[in-house]
Design a protein around this motif. Structure first.
Motif, PDB file in Angstrom:
ATOM      1  N   UNK A   7       0.816  -1.210   0.000  1.00 41.80           N
ATOM      2  CA  UNK A   7       0.000   0.000   0.000  1.00 41.80           C
ATOM      3  C   UNK A   7       0.853   1.265   0.000  1.00 41.80           C
ATOM      4  N   UNK A   8       0.230   2.356  -0.380  1.00 43.16           N
ATOM      5  CA  UNK A   8       0.818   3.688  -0.286  1.00 43.16           C
ATOM      6  C   UNK A   8       0.088   4.419   0.826  1.00 43.16           C
ATOM      7  N   UNK A   9       0.834   4.880   1.821  1.00 41.87           N
ATOM      8  CA  UNK A   9       0.200   5.544   2.960  1.00 41.87           C
ATOM      9  C   UNK A   9       0.476   7.040   3.019  1.00 41.87           C
ATOM     10  N   UNK A  10       1.416   7.515   2.203  1.00 40.66           N
ATOM     11  CA  UNK A  10       1.713   8.947   2.185  1.00 40.66           C
ATOM     12  C   UNK A  10       2.391   9.351   0.894  1.00 40.66           C
ATOM     13  N   UNK A  11       2.067  10.530   0.398  1.00 44.58           N
ATOM     14  CA  UNK A  11       2.685  11.073  -0.817  1.00 44.58           C
ATOM     15  C   UNK A  11       3.050  12.526  -0.551  1.00 44.58           C
ATOM     16  N   UNK A  12       4.225  12.926  -0.981  1.00 48.22           N
ATOM     17  CA  UNK A  12       4.658  14.310  -0.840  1.00 48.22           C
ATOM     18  C   UNK A  12       5.222  14.840  -2.141  1.00 48.22           C
ATOM     19  N   UNK A  13       5.171  16.147  -2.315  1.00 49.62           N
ATOM     20  CA  UNK A  13       5.704  16.771  -3.530  1.00 49.62           C
ATOM     21  C   UNK A  13       6.296  18.123  -3.187  1.00 49.62           C
ATOM     22  N   UNK A  14       7.334  18.482  -3.904  1.00 48.48           N
ATOM     23  CA  UNK A  14       7.905  19.815  -3.783  1.00 48.48           C
ATOM     24  C   UNK A  14       8.109  20.379  -5.175  1.00 48.48           C
ATOM     25  N   UNK A  15       7.448  21.505  -5.451  1.00 49.10           N
ATOM     26  CA  UNK A  15       7.603  22.223  -6.711  1.00 49.10           C
ATOM     27  C   UNK A  15       8.028  23.652  -6.413  1.00 49.10           C
ATOM     28  N   UNK A  16       9.040  24.149  -7.078  1.00 51.84           N
ATOM     29  CA  UNK A  16       9.443  25.546  -6.874  1.00 51.84           C
ATOM     30  C   UNK A  16       8.300  26.492  -7.235  1.00 51.84           C
ATOM     31  N   UNK A  17       8.257  27.612  -6.560  1.00 48.22           N
ATOM     32  CA  UNK A  17       7.217  28.602  -6.879  1.00 48.22           C
ATOM     33  C   UNK A  17       7.438  29.235  -8.238  1.00 48.22           C
ATOM     34  N   UNK A  18       8.694  29.291  -8.661  1.00 52.72           N
ATOM     35  CA  UNK A  18       9.024  29.936  -9.928  1.00 52.72           C
ATOM     36  C   UNK A  18       8.778  28.977 -11.094  1.00 52.72           C
ATOM     37  N   UNK A  19       7.808  29.300 -11.918  1.00 49.87           N
ATOM     38  CA  UNK A  19       7.545  28.555 -13.141  1.00 49.87           C
ATOM     39  C   UNK A  19       7.748  29.517 -14.311  1.00 49.87           C
ATOM     40  N   UNK A  20       8.715  29.217 -15.162  1.00 49.29           N
ATOM     41  CA  UNK A  20       9.027  30.066 -16.308  1.00 49.29           C
ATOM     42  C   UNK A  20       8.161  29.639 -17.483  1.00 49.29           C
ATOM     43  N   UNK A  21       7.421  30.566 -18.029  1.00 56.27           N
ATOM     44  CA  UNK A  21       6.515  30.254 -19.127  1.00 56.27           C
ATOM     45  C   UNK A  21       7.275  30.030 -20.422  1.00 56.27           C
ATOM     46  N   UNK A  22       6.665  29.269 -21.311  1.00 55.67           N
ATOM     47  CA  UNK A  22       7.236  29.042 -22.634  1.00 55.67           C
ATOM     48  C   UNK A  22       7.325  30.356 -23.396  1.00 55.67           C
ATOM     49  N   UNK A  23       6.329  31.214 -23.212  1.00 60.59           N
ATOM     50  CA  UNK A  23       6.351  32.513 -23.894  1.00 60.59           C
ATOM     51  C   UNK A  23       7.598  33.310 -23.515  1.00 60.59           C
ATOM     52  N   UNK A  24       7.925  33.317 -22.238  1.00 58.49           N
ATOM     53  CA  UNK A  24       9.127  34.022 -21.806  1.00 58.49           C
ATOM     54  C   UNK A  24      10.378  33.361 -22.369  1.00 58.49           C
ATOM     55  N   UNK A  25      10.392  32.032 -22.362  1.00 65.32           N
ATOM     56  CA  UNK A  25      11.557  31.311 -22.879  1.00 65.32           C
ATOM     57  C   UNK A  25      11.773  31.601 -24.359  1.00 65.32           C
ATOM     58  N   UNK A  26      10.695  31.713 -25.119  1.00 64.74           N
ATOM     59  CA  UNK A  26      10.801  32.033 -26.540  1.00 64.74           C
ATOM     60  C   UNK A  26      11.306  33.465 -26.711  1.00 64.74           C
ATOM     61  N   UNK A  27      10.726  34.393 -25.925  1.00 60.45           N
ATOM     62  CA  UNK A  27      11.129  35.796 -26.023  1.00 60.45           C
ATOM     63  C   UNK A  27      12.603  35.988 -25.672  1.00 60.45           C
ATOM     64  N   UNK A  28      13.110  35.197 -24.742  1.00 60.95           N
ATOM     65  CA  UNK A  28      14.511  35.290 -24.331  1.00 60.95           C
ATOM     66  C   UNK A  28      15.456  34.555 -25.273  1.00 60.95           C
ATOM     67  N   UNK A  29      14.882  33.818 -26.216  1.00 65.20           N
ATOM     68  CA  UNK A  29      15.711  33.051 -27.145  1.00 65.20           C
ATOM     69  C   UNK A  29      16.177  31.721 -26.602  1.00 65.20           C
ATOM     70  N   UNK A  30      15.591  31.275 -25.482  1.00 66.56           N
ATOM     71  CA  UNK A  30      15.980  30.000 -24.881  1.00 66.56           C
ATOM     72  C   UNK A  30      15.330  28.818 -25.587  1.00 66.56           C
ATOM     73  N   UNK A  31      14.119  29.029 -26.070  1.00 65.73           N
ATOM     74  CA  UNK A  31      13.296  27.944 -26.614  1.00 65.73           C
ATOM     75  C   UNK A  31      12.824  28.345 -28.007  1.00 65.73           C
ATOM     76  N   UNK A  32      13.059  27.511 -29.020  1.00 65.20           N
ATOM     77  CA  UNK A  32      12.675  27.866 -30.386  1.00 65.20           C
ATOM     78  C   UNK A  32      11.160  28.043 -30.526  1.00 65.20           C
TER      79      UNK A  32
END
Length: 347
Positions: A7-32
């Motif tokens: 069985x699974x009795x506990x689940x945890x997750x950690x996600x950073x608050x900072x999520x960089x959008x694809x739009x920003x990545x494209x504008x910065x030239x990081x993502x085609x």
């Protein structure tokens, strides 16, 4: 393999608050821009300089607290990772031992690529069943790709890299969910897919060579496919995926139409649909792609992060079944079926 009383009795997750959008990545030239239009991804979680073991500790603390168990109750600690965790030669599971579970617990790192948590599930379930007195195992996965030798926006074909951590507590005593089946197989003839033409020695990281699965995949198609081997290898990967799904469903006593949700890797829309949902003959609405596209491909944590998200948003309830599916270099293909028994209080 089919698992009884696991069985699974506990689940945890950690996600950073900072999520960089694809739009920003494209504008910065990081993502085609053409990649953004083709794959329909939304963004990537970015942890900055927060170490992966620190993220793993946060997720593990949460999972353990939610399980209702004390650190002394644990019999095993497994830590899955896909990228460098800290100083070379230093084991990241030792950080969790020092700050959470103590030194009496057998602990080791799982380096099985992006399906490391599947391997951890199978090893932990086997370890607990091997001795009657063993009761609980803590499984964690974490990665931070924000390093000079990794470009998260060009990491691989059809995905971008996200930083995150997950953890779960596996027990022999009843929990909120039951692990019905975990299955894995290896397509050894496709080993070169994730290696490309890169030399085995000296290891790339020791000479400052950047890591890119996208580049290695291109090398594979340009240099191996002309030999007539690659097409067969890629076909075998898809066939292996279908076989492990069929095995997991059969061992769980259900059919694909009985699945409430399906958690695949956090890849592009077309990859999730073609490699996963079409195989199951299920609509994309039953996948977790809508969630995964917002945080990026988080190494070995994708599927457990999706499980956590579905629980916390009320999208899984008693009687529901979740299929988790993933692949890793090797090429290893894995699947698992989880049945929700009750809604945990923390959700």
């Amino acid at each position: 393999m089919q698992w009884a009383d696991t069985y699974i009795s506990g689940v945890g997750a950690f996600l950073p608050r900072n999520v960089v959008s694809v739009e920003k990545a494209v504008a910065k030239g990081w993502y085609p821009a053409e990649e953004a239009e083709l794959h329909n991804l939304a963004g990537a979680a970015v942890a900055g300089d927060l170490p992966a073991p620190e993220m793993a500790l946060h997720a593990a603390q949460s999972a353990l607290k939610r399980s209702g168990r004390a650190p002394a109750d644990l019999d095993l600690l497994l830590y899955a990772s896909t990228w460098h965790q800290g100083p070379d030669g230093w084991p990241p599971q030792a950080y969790l031992q020092r700050h959470l579970v103590g030194g009496d617990v057998l602990a080791t790192e799982i380096r099985q690529g992006c399906n490391g948590m599947f391997i951890a599930l199978e090893l932990a379930a086997s370890y607990l069943r091997a001795v009657p007195g063993r009761e609980a195992a803590l499984l964690a996965a974490a990665d931070n790709y924000g390093t000079p030798l990794m470009d998260r926006w060009r990491m691989g074909p059809g995905y971008v890299g996200g930083d995150a951590a997950c953890a779960l507590v596996l027990t022999k005593e009843e929990g909120f969910a039951r692990l019905l089946s975990v299955c894995s197989t290896t397509v050894a003839e496709a080993e070169e897919l994730h290696r490309g033409s890169e030399p085995l020695f000296p290891p790339g990281v020791t000479v400052g060579r950047k890591m890119s699965f996208a580049a290695r995949s291109d090398q594979f198609r340009q240099q191996v496919m002309p030999r007539g081997e690659a097409s067969a290898a890629l076909f075998h990967i898809q066939r292996a995926l279908m076989e492990v799904v069929e095995q997991a469903l059969e061992e769980s006593g259900i059919e694909a139409r009985d699945l409430t949700r399906v958690a695949f890797m956090n890849y592009s829309e077309e990859i999730v649909e073609q490699r996963c949902m079409a195989v199951l003959d299920l609509p994309m609405s039953r996948s977790t792609w809508d969630y995964g596209r917002t945080i990026g491909h988080c190494g070995a944590a994708d599927q457990v992060l999706s499980l956590h998200h579905l629980l916390m948003t009320g999208q899984l309830g008693p009687g529901d079944h979740l299929l988790m599916l993933g692949t890793g270099p090797g090429v290893t293909v894995s699947s698992a079926v989880i049945k929700i028994i009750e809604t945990p209080q923390w959700a």
